[in-house]
Enzyme design. Structure first.
Site, short mmCIF file in Angstrom:
data_model
loop_
_atom_site.label_atom_id
_atom_site.label_comp_id
_atom_site.label_asym_id
_atom_site.label_seq_id
_atom_site.Cartn_x
_atom_site.Cartn_y
_atom_site.Cartn_z
N CYS A 80 -7.81 -16.63 3.57
CA CYS A 80 -9.15 -16.75 2.97
C CYS A 80 -9.18 -17.01 1.42
O CYS A 80 -10.29 -17.00 0.82
CB CYS A 80 -10.02 -15.72 3.45
SG CYS A 80 -9.76 -14.12 2.79
N CYS A 83 -6.56 -12.70 -1.49
CA CYS A 83 -5.40 -12.07 -2.07
C CYS A 83 -5.28 -12.55 -3.25
O CYS A 83 -5.08 -11.73 -4.30
CB CYS A 83 -4.34 -12.09 -1.29
SG CYS A 83 -4.12 -11.15 0.40
N CYS A 175 -2.02 -11.76 6.26
CA CYS A 175 -1.98 -12.96 6.86
C CYS A 175 -0.49 -13.42 6.71
O CYS A 175 0.04 -13.84 7.67
CB CYS A 175 -2.86 -14.01 6.15
SG CYS A 175 -4.81 -13.65 6.11
N CYS A 213 -5.62 -6.14 3.49
CA CYS A 213 -6.31 -7.17 3.63
C CYS A 213 -7.62 -7.01 2.67
O CYS A 213 -8.61 -6.41 3.43
CB CYS A 213 -6.73 -7.54 5.11
SG CYS A 213 -7.71 -8.88 5.39
N HIS A 251 -4.18 9.53 5.21
CA HIS A 251 -4.79 10.82 5.58
C HIS A 251 -3.99 11.77 4.92
O HIS A 251 -4.48 12.84 4.46
CB HIS A 251 -4.42 10.65 7.00
CG HIS A 251 -5.17 12.07 7.80
ND1 HIS A 251 -6.38 12.24 7.96
CD2 HIS A 251 -4.50 13.06 8.43
CE1 HIS A 251 -6.61 13.34 8.78
NE2 HIS A 251 -5.38 13.96 9.14
N CYS A 254 -6.01 11.96 1.53
CA CYS A 254 -7.42 11.69 1.38
C CYS A 254 -8.28 12.92 0.93
O CYS A 254 -8.08 13.78 1.25
CB CYS A 254 -8.00 11.39 2.93
SG CYS A 254 -9.94 10.98 2.93
N CYS A 279 -15.51 14.22 6.83
CA CYS A 279 -14.52 13.45 7.12
C CYS A 279 -14.98 12.44 8.26
O CYS A 279 -16.03 12.63 8.86
CB CYS A 279 -13.44 14.30 8.06
SG CYS A 279 -12.29 13.32 8.83
N CYS A 285 -12.56 6.24 11.15
CA CYS A 285 -11.49 6.15 10.31
C CYS A 285 -10.37 6.00 10.81
O CYS A 285 -9.79 6.86 11.68
CB CYS A 285 -11.59 7.16 9.41
SG CYS A 285 -10.41 7.29 7.94
N CYS A 294 -3.53 3.63 -1.09
CA CYS A 294 -5.07 3.43 -1.59
C CYS A 294 -5.78 4.65 -2.15
O CYS A 294 -6.32 4.48 -3.26
CB CYS A 294 -6.07 2.98 -0.55
SG CYS A 294 -5.45 1.41 0.23
N CYS A 306 -12.30 2.08 -0.13
CA CYS A 306 -13.09 2.19 1.25
C CYS A 306 -13.56 3.41 1.53
O CYS A 306 -14.71 3.59 1.86
CB CYS A 306 -12.26 1.68 2.06
SG CYS A 306 -11.40 -0.18 1.99
N CYS A 312 -12.02 3.95 6.85
CA CYS A 312 -11.05 2.94 6.70
C CYS A 312 -10.56 2.19 7.76
O CYS A 312 -10.78 2.71 9.03
CB CYS A 312 -9.45 3.79 6.26
SG CYS A 312 -7.97 2.99 6.55
N CYS A 315 -6.46 -1.88 7.41
CA CYS A 315 -6.05 -3.12 7.17
C CYS A 315 -4.56 -3.11 6.44
O CYS A 315 -4.09 -4.27 6.38
CB CYS A 315 -7.12 -3.77 6.08
SG CYS A 315 -6.89 -3.37 4.50
S1 SF4 Z 1 -11.62 10.23 6.22
FE1 SF4 Z 1 -10.11 9.53 7.45
S2 SF4 Z 1 -8.09 9.64 6.11
FE2 SF4 Z 1 -9.72 10.93 5.23
S3 SF4 Z 1 -9.30 12.92 6.16
FE3 SF4 Z 1 -11.05 11.85 7.51
S4 SF4 Z 1 -9.63 10.78 9.17
FE4 SF4 Z 1 -8.45 11.46 7.25
S1 SF4 Z 2 -4.75 -10.86 3.93
FE1 SF4 Z 2 -7.05 -10.66 3.99
S2 SF4 Z 2 -7.74 -10.94 2.04
FE2 SF4 Z 2 -5.69 -11.79 1.84
S3 SF4 Z 2 -5.90 -13.92 2.59
FE3 SF4 Z 2 -5.67 -12.84 4.43
S4 SF4 Z 2 -7.80 -12.59 5.27
FE4 SF4 Z 2 -7.80 -13.26 3.28
#
Ligand code: SF4
Ligand code: SF4
Length: 382
Positions: A80, A83, A175, A213, A251, A254, A279, A285, A294, A306, A312, A315
Site C-alpha cells: 500500500c 512503508c 508485505c 505494518c 509486553h 509496556c 492494561c 492487546c 515500539c 499504538c 496493539c 503487526c
Molecule cells: S497493554 Fe498490552 S502490552 Fe501493555 S501490559 Fe497490557 S497486555 Fe501487555
Molecule cells: S507492510 Fe503494511 S504499511 Fe507496509 S506496505 Fe504492507 S500494508 Fe502497507
C-alpha cells in the site's frame, strides 16, 4: 574503482581516503555539525546497533571514508506504499540526514523524479554494476504473476534479477517479509515474502526482515547503517529479524505493564480505565506475543505509539493478519508459570503466582508468545 577494506570489504568505498576525510569534515562544517557532535553520534549509533562504545571510532572512520556513495535500490511490489510513507515522513537528526544524502538511492518508483523507461534504466544500470543494497517493500505474486507487474515485468522476474546481484536485501514491512494482507488466507495471488520467494529460486543473497505494518523508519535507518557501515548483517532471530530491534516483546517494556501485573484491565474501549493507563489485554492487546521495539522508539518522530491510544494488533509478528484475527478479543490461553488462564482469570492467576514467590520477570518470560504452529519458517523464537 577500488573496493573497500576492513569493515567495508566488498563495498567500493576506499578511494583517495585522505581527500574523502577532508571533504567529509568540510561537509560537516557546512551543515553546522561539530566534530564533537559527530563523534557523539557515532557512539549512540554503536549503542543503537547493539555494539559496545569501542566500536564508535570504527563507525566514525567508516562514515568518513564513504567516498563513493553506496547505492541502494528500493523495489515496490504488492503493498500500500505505507512503508515508504512511514520512512519519507519521518524527521531525522541532522547527521542521519547527512548519511541518507550520502547514500545513492538509484531507484524508487514512488520517490524518484524520473519516470517510465528512464527510471527503469537507473534500476538496470545499478543491477549491471552490482554490489548494491536492495530494499523491498511488498510481496511477490507467485500464483498469479500478472497480479503484480512493473514496466511489463512481473514481480517474480524483477525480484529474481535484482535479488541475485544484490549485496543484501532488506525486506521492509509485513508485505515483503511474510506476504502482508494480500498474503492472508485464502491468498489467491500466492503473495509471499522475499525469504520464501528466494527459497523457490535458490537465491542465496542474505535477507534481513524488518516486520511491521508499516515498518518503523528508525529500524530501517539503523539496519541500513549496520549493513553499510559495518559491512555485515546484524545478529538475526529465527524470523531473520535483527535481534537488537526485535529481541523483546511489547509486553516486556509496556508502560501499562504494572496494571497488568496488578490485574487492572480496561474492559471497554473509551472508558475511564483506558485513560488511567490500565492494561489493554482484555480488549485484545497482542503485546504479550509481539516482538517489537515500539515502546522504546515509538512512532511519529517519537511522539506516541499504538498502545498510547489503542490495543496493539501485533503487526510486527509474521502472518499477524491470520494469526491474530478477531483483534478485539483477548489472546487465548495465555500461559503463566504452572497456570493456563483466560483474560477473566488473569489477575487472579498473577496474584497466585506472586503469592507462590514467582518474580515478575519470570511471569514476563512465561508470557512471551509462541510462534504460530505450522509456520513454515524458522524455529521457536529464542
Ligand atoms: S497493554 Fe498490552 S502490552 Fe501493555 S501490559 Fe497490557 S497486555 Fe501487555
Ligand atoms: S507492510 Fe503494511 S504499511 Fe507496509 S506496505 Fe504492507 S500494508 Fe502497507
Amino acid at each position: 574503482m577500488k573496493s573497500g577494506s576492513g569493515p567495508f570489504k566488498g563495498f567500493p568505498v576506499e578511494r583517495e581516503e585522505k581527500k574523502a576525510e577532508n571533504d567529509f569534515f568540510k561537509l560537516l562544517e557546512l551543515k553546522g555539525i561539530s566534530r564533537r557532535s559527530f563523534l557523539k553520534y557515532c557512539a549512540s549509533t554503536a549503542a543503537l546497533l547493539g555494539l559496545s562504545g569501542l566500536h564508535a571510532p570504527m563507525i566514525a572512520e567508516a562514515i568518513e571514508k564513504m567516498a563513493k556513495r553506496p547505492s541502494v535500490v528500493w523495489l515496490c511490489f504488492m503493498e500500500c506504499l505505507g512503508c515508504t510513507e512511514s520512512f519519507a515522513n519521518a524527521t531525522y537528526p541532522e547527521i542521519d540526514k547527512l548519511i541518507l544524502e550520502m547514500i545513492s538511492l538509484e531507484y524508487h518508483e514512488a520517490l524518484m523524479a524520473a519516470a517510465g523507461e528512464r527510471a527503469h534504466e537507473n534500476l538496470w544500470n545499478a543491477v549491471k554494476e552490482g554490489g548494491y543494497l536492495c530494499i523491498v517493500e511488498g510481496a511477490v505474486a507467485t500464483k498469479i504473476p500478472s497480479a503484480m507487474t512493473v514496466g511489463g515485468m512481473t514481480s517474480i522476474e524483477i525480484m529474481e534479477k535484482v535479488g541475485r546481484k544484490a549485496k543484501a536485501v532488506i525486506a521492509v514491512g509485513t508485505c515483503a517479509t511474510h506476504g502482508g494482507t494480500q498474503g492472508a488466507s485464502p491468498n489467491p495471488t500466492g503473495a509471499v515474502g522475499i525469504v520464501e520467494f528466494f527459497k523457490t529460486k535458490s537465491i542465496a543473497t542474505p535477507v534481513i526482515n524488518l516486520t511491521g505494518c508499516p515498518v518503523n523508519p528508525e529500524n530501517i535507518i539503523s539496519t541500513v547503517l549496520h549493513v553499510l557501515l559495518l559491512n555485515k548483517l546484524p545478529e538475526l532471530d529465527a524470523y531473520q529479524r535483527p535481534l537488537e530491534l526485535y529481541g523483546q516483546t511489547i509486553h516486556d517494556n509496556c508502560p501499562r505493564r504494572a496494571h497488568f501485573d496488578e490485574g487492572r484491565f480496561v474492559e471497554v474501549l473509551g472508558s475511564k480505565e483506558e485513560s488511567l493507563g490500565y492494561c489493554l489485554y482484555k480488549v485484545g492487546c497482542r503485546g504479550p506475543q509481539t516482538y517489537a521495539n515500539c515502546p522504546k522508539v515509538l512512532w511519529n518522530n517519537r511522539q506516541n505509539w499504538c498502545i498510547g491510544v489503542a490495543p496493539c494488533i501485533g503487526c510486527f509478528e509474521p502472518y499477524f493478519w491470520d494469526r491474530f484475527r478477531d483483534f478485539y478479543k483477548p489472546l487465548p490461553d495465555v500461559k503463566l508459570p504452572g497456570v493456563t488462564t483466560s483474560a477473566d482469570k488473569i489477575g487472579m492467576g498473577i496474584a497466585a503466582a506472586t503469592a507462590a514467590g514467582v518474580g515478575a520477570h519470570l511471569i514476563g518470560k512465561a508470557l512471551k508468545g509462541k510462534k504460530k504452529e505450522g509456520d513454515s519458517e524458522g524455529e521457536e523464537k529464542k
